[in-house]
Motif scaffolding. Structure first.
Motif, PDB file in Angstrom:
ATOM      1  N   ALA A  41      -5.050  -3.848  -3.370  1.00 41.58           N
ATOM      2  CA  ALA A  41      -4.451  -4.232  -4.651  1.00 41.58           C
ATOM      3  C   ALA A  41      -3.119  -3.529  -4.871  1.00 41.58           C
ATOM      4  CB  ALA A  41      -5.405  -3.922  -5.803  1.00 41.58           C
ATOM      5  N   CYS A  42      -3.015  -2.277  -4.461  1.00 40.25           N
ATOM      6  CA  CYS A  42      -1.758  -1.544  -4.618  1.00 40.25           C
ATOM      7  C   CYS A  42      -0.661  -2.109  -3.728  1.00 40.25           C
ATOM      8  CB  CYS A  42      -1.954  -0.069  -4.302  1.00 40.25           C
ATOM      9  SG  CYS A  42      -2.898   0.801  -5.554  1.00 40.25           S
ATOM     10  N   SER A  43      -1.041  -2.804  -2.667  1.00 38.49           N
ATOM     11  CA  SER A  43      -0.038  -3.355  -1.766  1.00 38.49           C
ATOM     12  C   SER A  43       0.486  -4.716  -2.233  1.00 38.49           C
ATOM     13  CB  SER A  43      -0.614  -3.496  -0.357  1.00 38.49           C
ATOM     14  OG  SER A  43      -1.519  -4.581  -0.296  1.00 38.49           O
ATOM     15  N   LEU A  44      -0.157  -5.318  -3.210  1.00 38.20           N
ATOM     16  CA  LEU A  44       0.261  -6.652  -3.651  1.00 38.20           C
ATOM     17  C   LEU A  44       1.491  -6.557  -4.537  1.00 38.20           C
ATOM     18  CD1 LEU A  44      -3.236  -8.172  -4.400  1.00 38.20           C
ATOM     19  CD2 LEU A  44      -1.834  -8.516  -2.383  1.00 38.20           C
ATOM     20  N   VAL A  45       2.488  -7.365  -4.239  1.00 37.93           N
ATOM     21  CA  VAL A  45       3.779  -7.276  -4.917  1.00 37.93           C
ATOM     22  C   VAL A  45       3.670  -7.674  -6.382  1.00 37.93           C
ATOM     23  CG1 VAL A  45       6.126  -8.174  -4.915  1.00 37.93           C
ATOM     24  CG2 VAL A  45       5.021  -7.613  -2.774  1.00 37.93           C
ATOM     25  N   PHE A  46       2.883  -8.700  -6.696  1.00 34.02           N
ATOM     26  CA  PHE A  46       2.826  -9.142  -8.095  1.00 34.02           C
ATOM     27  C   PHE A  46       2.185  -8.101  -8.994  1.00 34.02           C
ATOM     28  CE2 PHE A  46      -1.295 -10.597  -6.657  1.00 34.02           C
ATOM     29  CZ  PHE A  46      -2.116 -10.444  -7.752  1.00 34.02           C
ATOM     30  N   ALA A  81       9.954  -0.235   1.011  1.00 35.42           N
ATOM     31  CA  ALA A  81       8.745  -0.778   0.403  1.00 35.42           C
ATOM     32  C   ALA A  81       7.951  -1.622   1.382  1.00 35.42           C
ATOM     33  CB  ALA A  81       9.103  -1.606  -0.827  1.00 35.42           C
ATOM     34  N   LYS A  82       8.636  -2.274   2.307  1.00 35.51           N
ATOM     35  CA  LYS A  82       7.927  -3.091   3.290  1.00 35.51           C
ATOM     36  C   LYS A  82       7.031  -2.207   4.160  1.00 35.51           C
ATOM     37  CE  LYS A  82       8.920  -7.010   6.192  1.00 35.51           C
ATOM     38  NZ  LYS A  82       9.941  -7.822   6.829  1.00 35.51           N
ATOM     39  N   LYS A  83       7.529  -1.048   4.546  1.00 41.35           N
ATOM     40  CA  LYS A  83       6.720  -0.118   5.336  1.00 41.35           C
ATOM     41  C   LYS A  83       5.550   0.408   4.516  1.00 41.35           C
ATOM     42  CE  LYS A  83      10.481   1.440   8.264  1.00 41.35           C
ATOM     43  NZ  LYS A  83      11.358   2.550   8.615  1.00 41.35           N
ATOM     44  N   GLN A  84       5.797   0.656   3.227  1.00 41.13           N
ATOM     45  CA  GLN A  84       4.732   1.152   2.356  1.00 41.13           C
ATOM     46  C   GLN A  84       3.627   0.115   2.215  1.00 41.13           C
ATOM     47  OE1 GLN A  84       5.872   1.714  -1.709  1.00 41.13           O
ATOM     48  NE2 GLN A  84       4.203   3.122  -2.110  1.00 41.13           N
ATOM     49  N   VAL A  85       4.002  -1.155   2.047  1.00 39.36           N
ATOM     50  CA  VAL A  85       3.015  -2.225   1.928  1.00 39.36           C
ATOM     51  C   VAL A  85       2.205  -2.345   3.216  1.00 39.36           C
ATOM     52  CG1 VAL A  85       2.783  -4.742   1.752  1.00 39.36           C
ATOM     53  CG2 VAL A  85       4.242  -3.516   0.154  1.00 39.36           C
ATOM     54  N   ILE A  86       2.878  -2.258   4.351  1.00 42.04           N
ATOM     55  CA  ILE A  86       2.179  -2.341   5.636  1.00 42.04           C
ATOM     56  C   ILE A  86       1.208  -1.168   5.791  1.00 42.04           C
ATOM     57  CG2 ILE A  86       2.498  -2.172   8.139  1.00 42.04           C
ATOM     58  CD1 ILE A  86       5.087  -3.814   7.743  1.00 42.04           C
ATOM     59  N   LEU A  87       1.644   0.032   5.415  1.00 39.64           N
ATOM     60  CA  LEU A  87       0.758   1.199   5.519  1.00 39.64           C
ATOM     61  C   LEU A  87      -0.435   1.095   4.577  1.00 39.64           C
ATOM     62  CD1 LEU A  87       3.328   4.111   5.900  1.00 39.64           C
ATOM     63  CD2 LEU A  87       1.773   3.195   7.625  1.00 39.64           C
ATOM     64  N   LEU A  88      -0.213   0.589   3.350  1.00 35.94           N
ATOM     65  CA  LEU A  88      -1.325   0.424   2.411  1.00 35.94           C
ATOM     66  C   LEU A  88      -2.334  -0.594   2.930  1.00 35.94           C
ATOM     67  CD1 LEU A  88       0.527   0.474  -1.016  1.00 35.94           C
ATOM     68  CD2 LEU A  88      -1.217   2.082  -0.256  1.00 35.94           C
ATOM     69  N   ARG A  89      -1.845  -1.689   3.489  1.00 36.11           N
ATOM     70  CA  ARG A  89      -2.761  -2.709   4.018  1.00 36.11           C
ATOM     71  C   ARG A  89      -3.484  -2.219   5.260  1.00 36.11           C
ATOM     72  NH1 ARG A  89       0.437  -8.361   2.800  1.00 36.11           N
ATOM     73  NH2 ARG A  89       0.363  -8.107   0.549  1.00 36.11           N
TER      74      ARG A  89
END
Length: 95
Positions: A21-26, A39-47
């Motif tokens: 949920a924390c990785s979802l942009v909306f 932020a793209k790296k952060q989203v990838i790491l969270l997922r």
């Protein structure tokens, strides 16, 4: 079934749901968390962390057998996703 394995499975799946949920942009946009550089790296790491937490939950629940472990993980994943989306809908987001 042992209570320790069930609690560890539940905790790992809840962590996976929260990380995803924390990785979802909306959700980030609704909460007013700005997307900064990297932020793209952060989203990838969270997922990736969410997938690892889900794998840990599956491995923990394998102390029973494969079919009940898969059923338990799917049931807990669905339940935790519903509860998390309900909790997030109650949160007063910034506009």
């Amino acid at each position: 079934m042992t209570d320790t394995a069930f609690c560890a499975t539940e905790a790992a799946i809840l962590a996976a749901c929260v990380l995803w949920a924390c990785s979802l942009v909306f959700i980030r946009n609704k909460c007013g968390w700005p997307l900064q550089t990297g932020a793209k790296k952060q989203v990838i790491l969270l997922r990736l962390a969410a997938v690892l937490a889900l794998a840990f939950a599956f491995q923990t629940s394998l102390s029973w057998s494969v079919v009940p472990a898969i059923a338990l993980c799917i049931m807990l994943l669905s339940l935790n996703s519903i509860v998390l989306s309900f909790v997030l809908s109650l949160y007063p987001f910034k506009k």
